[in-house]
Scaffold this active site. Sequence first.
Site, PDB file in Angstrom:
ATOM      1  N   LYS A   1       0.874  -1.180   0.000  1.00 21.23           N
ATOM      2  CA  LYS A   1       0.000   0.000   0.000  1.00 21.23           C
ATOM      3  C   LYS A   1       0.910   1.229   0.000  1.00 21.23           C
ATOM      4  CE  LYS A   1      -4.533   0.897   0.707  1.00 21.23           C
ATOM      5  NZ  LYS A   1      -5.732   0.191   0.327  1.00 21.23           N
TER       6      LYS A   1
ATOM      7  N   GLY B   1     -19.370   7.610   6.060  1.00 17.19           N
ATOM      8  CA  GLY B   1     -18.499   7.911   4.916  1.00 17.19           C
ATOM      9  C   GLY B   1     -19.235   7.614   3.628  1.00 17.19           C
ATOM     10  N   VAL B   2     -19.556   8.679   2.884  1.00 15.80           N
ATOM     11  CA  VAL B   2     -20.343   8.481   1.654  1.00 15.80           C
ATOM     12  C   VAL B   2     -19.508   8.862   0.436  1.00 15.80           C
ATOM     13  CG1 VAL B   2     -22.576   8.680   2.771  1.00 15.80           C
ATOM     14  CG2 VAL B   2     -21.447  10.747   1.963  1.00 15.80           C
ATOM     15  N   GLY B   3     -18.286   8.330   0.407  1.00 14.82           N
ATOM     16  CA  GLY B   3     -17.410   8.534  -0.738  1.00 14.82           C
ATOM     17  C   GLY B   3     -17.744   7.537  -1.829  1.00 14.82           C
ATOM     18  N   HIS B   4     -16.718   7.076  -2.531  1.00 14.59           N
ATOM     19  CA  HIS B   4     -16.926   6.143  -3.641  1.00 14.59           C
ATOM     20  C   HIS B   4     -17.707   4.913  -3.205  1.00 14.59           C
ATOM     21  CE1 HIS B   4     -13.463   8.453  -5.202  1.00 14.59           C
ATOM     22  NE2 HIS B   4     -14.112   8.298  -6.333  1.00 14.59           N
ATOM     23  N   VAL B   5     -17.183   4.208  -2.202  1.00 14.98           N
ATOM     24  CA  VAL B   5     -17.812   2.944  -1.815  1.00 14.98           C
ATOM     25  C   VAL B   5     -19.115   3.186  -1.049  1.00 14.98           C
ATOM     26  CG1 VAL B   5     -17.503   0.751  -0.635  1.00 14.98           C
ATOM     27  CG2 VAL B   5     -15.535   1.864  -1.663  1.00 14.98           C
TER      28      VAL B   5
HETATM   29  P1  NAD Z   1     -13.489   8.004  -0.422  1.00 17.37           P
HETATM   30  O1  NAD Z   1     -12.394   8.943  -0.133  1.00 17.37           O
HETATM   31  O2  NAD Z   1     -14.168   8.098  -1.733  1.00 17.37           O
HETATM   32  O3  NAD Z   1     -14.604   8.129   0.725  1.00 17.37           O
HETATM   33  C1  NAD Z   1     -14.306   8.187   2.074  1.00 17.37           C
HETATM   34  C2  NAD Z   1     -15.282   9.154   2.678  1.00 17.37           C
HETATM   35  O4  NAD Z   1     -15.187   9.099   4.100  1.00 17.37           O
HETATM   36  C3  NAD Z   1     -15.000  10.608   2.279  1.00 17.37           C
HETATM   37  O5  NAD Z   1     -16.181  11.174   1.761  1.00 17.37           O
HETATM   38  C4  NAD Z   1     -14.564  11.252   3.577  1.00 17.37           C
HETATM   39  O6  NAD Z   1     -14.956  12.610   3.653  1.00 17.37           O
HETATM   40  C5  NAD Z   1     -15.307  10.415   4.584  1.00 17.37           C
HETATM   41  N1  NAD Z   1     -14.774  10.458   5.953  1.00 17.37           N
HETATM   42  C6  NAD Z   1     -13.494  10.551   6.383  1.00 17.37           C
HETATM   43  N2  NAD Z   1     -13.452  10.548   7.725  1.00 17.37           N
HETATM   44  C7  NAD Z   1     -14.745  10.450   8.146  1.00 17.37           C
HETATM   45  C8  NAD Z   1     -15.360  10.377   9.425  1.00 17.37           C
HETATM   46  N3  NAD Z   1     -14.663  10.407  10.554  1.00 17.37           N
HETATM   47  N4  NAD Z   1     -16.706  10.260   9.483  1.00 17.37           N
HETATM   48  C9  NAD Z   1     -17.455  10.222   8.353  1.00 17.37           C
HETATM   49  N5  NAD Z   1     -16.918  10.304   7.109  1.00 17.37           N
HETATM   50  C10 NAD Z   1     -15.585  10.407   7.016  1.00 17.37           C
HETATM   51  O7  NAD Z   1     -12.919   6.532  -0.170  1.00 17.37           O
HETATM   52  P2  NAD Z   1     -13.538   5.154  -0.659  1.00 17.37           P
HETATM   53  O8  NAD Z   1     -12.815   4.730  -1.865  1.00 17.37           O
HETATM   54  O9  NAD Z   1     -15.014   5.227  -0.652  1.00 17.37           O
HETATM   55  O10 NAD Z   1     -13.061   4.170   0.520  1.00 17.37           O
HETATM   56  C11 NAD Z   1     -13.734   4.154   1.774  1.00 17.37           C
HETATM   57  C12 NAD Z   1     -13.042   3.156   2.698  1.00 17.37           C
HETATM   58  O11 NAD Z   1     -13.084   1.857   2.124  1.00 17.37           O
HETATM   59  C13 NAD Z   1     -11.557   3.444   2.947  1.00 17.37           C
HETATM   60  O12 NAD Z   1     -11.205   3.047   4.232  1.00 17.37           O
HETATM   61  C14 NAD Z   1     -10.862   2.570   1.932  1.00 17.37           C
HETATM   62  O13 NAD Z   1      -9.546   2.231   2.326  1.00 17.37           O
HETATM   63  C15 NAD Z   1     -11.757   1.351   1.975  1.00 17.37           C
HETATM   64  N6  NAD Z   1     -11.697   0.547   0.762  1.00 17.37           N
HETATM   65  C16 NAD Z   1     -11.993   1.119  -0.438  1.00 17.37           C
HETATM   66  C17 NAD Z   1     -11.927   0.338  -1.580  1.00 17.37           C
HETATM   67  C18 NAD Z   1     -12.289   0.901  -2.928  1.00 17.37           C
HETATM   68  O14 NAD Z   1     -12.468   0.114  -3.874  1.00 17.37           O
HETATM   69  N7  NAD Z   1     -12.433   2.209  -3.070  1.00 17.37           N
HETATM   70  C19 NAD Z   1     -11.567  -1.006  -1.490  1.00 17.37           C
HETATM   71  C20 NAD Z   1     -11.308  -1.558  -0.236  1.00 17.37           C
HETATM   72  C21 NAD Z   1     -11.361  -0.770   0.890  1.00 17.37           C
END
Ligand code: NAD
Length: 363
Positions: free
Chosen positions: A92, A192-196
Amino acid sequence: MTELKELAATKGFSLFEEFSTTNHEQVVFCHDAETGLKAIIGIHNTVLGPALGGCRIWNYATEQEALNDVLRLSRGMTYKNAISGLNLGGGKAVIIGDSRTIKTKEFMQRFGRFVNDLGGKYITAEDVGVNTSDIENMYQVTKHVSGKPQHLGGGGDPSVFTAYGVYLGMKASAKKAFGTDSLAGKRIAVQGVGHVGSLLLGHLQKEGAILSVSDYFEDKAIDAASKFGATMVGLNDIYDLDIDIYAPCALGATLNDDTIGRLKCAVVAGAANNQLKDEVKHGNELTAKGIIYAPDFLINAGGVINVYQEVLGYDEAAAYASVEKIYQFTADLLDKADKEGITTHQAALNTAEARIAAAKASK
Ligand code: NAD
């Protein structure tokens, strides 16, 4: 003097001691004065194959925090890739900075060249703060990237597959907790309402779950609440909700001394990596409270499963077929933990470690 230098000067502190505790093979510090890039690449274990894992851009408060994160995340990738049956090791990268302001094409390509220097021992991909267009920029300087956009022969944004796998793992956990895997009417909080998180909300809304959301960026939480008919809750209030399922989809370590006592849910199932702040203590506390914890590195493997397809030659149907196995893997693992009287996290670690040990023995 930087913080790591201060730490190194502290009597008794040794980076190598730290790495031998976590059992890392290689840790690479990358610095470029021109672009301002400060990155750390952690290569944890390459017994099963090249170390593959995403790159995270985050505004870490300290360099030590960034180092801790990359060490925890890369170790997690070793277990995730192993338990998912992929011929990949664990690695990573983290980049220190605010992804909303720090990223330029040159910046990402400088990082790509550092990845290239490792000659394929580490393959990078998306994580928090890194998207497919960043991957496309890096691909111009190194072939050791995955999660490429579809027009470059890649599988696109891995989050689609991650969210689907988390959804399936959540359903398998619900079956264990409630006797049915239907999520209709279940009260689910997505942190957390990002990508996933947002893609997961799509699946949950379709099934008729009653949703709550929180996000560090209020505008994102407001958007998600309106799009998915969810209730927006405060960053710290999410732990006190009267809910059935808590889905951590932000950063790690949210299952900790402060939060576990407050949780009222029956299931924890989400996408975030390293959800347990202390794997043993907090894993045991969840079990003692009767909360079913779906191991993060098992149910969030959909993205890396999809990315692995890219390494093999991309085939979307094969990627979906592999991700669908997460449902049964989760169900089996929860039963195994029950039978053996161990935490679900320990059961997942044991399964992954057994595969790595067998591969090592056969070399
Ligand atoms: P992302 O950056 O698109 O979304 C993360 C969201 O969490 C952001 O909107 C951020 O503002 C929010 N956030 C941060 N701290 C917070 C808190 N304390 N309370 C509420 N919201 C908060 O990331 P993602 O790609 O959606 O990934 C989310 C999680 O899943 C991460 O931990 C990542 O490592 C894990 N993950 C992602 C993938 C993937 O395919 N994207 C795969 C495996 C694991």
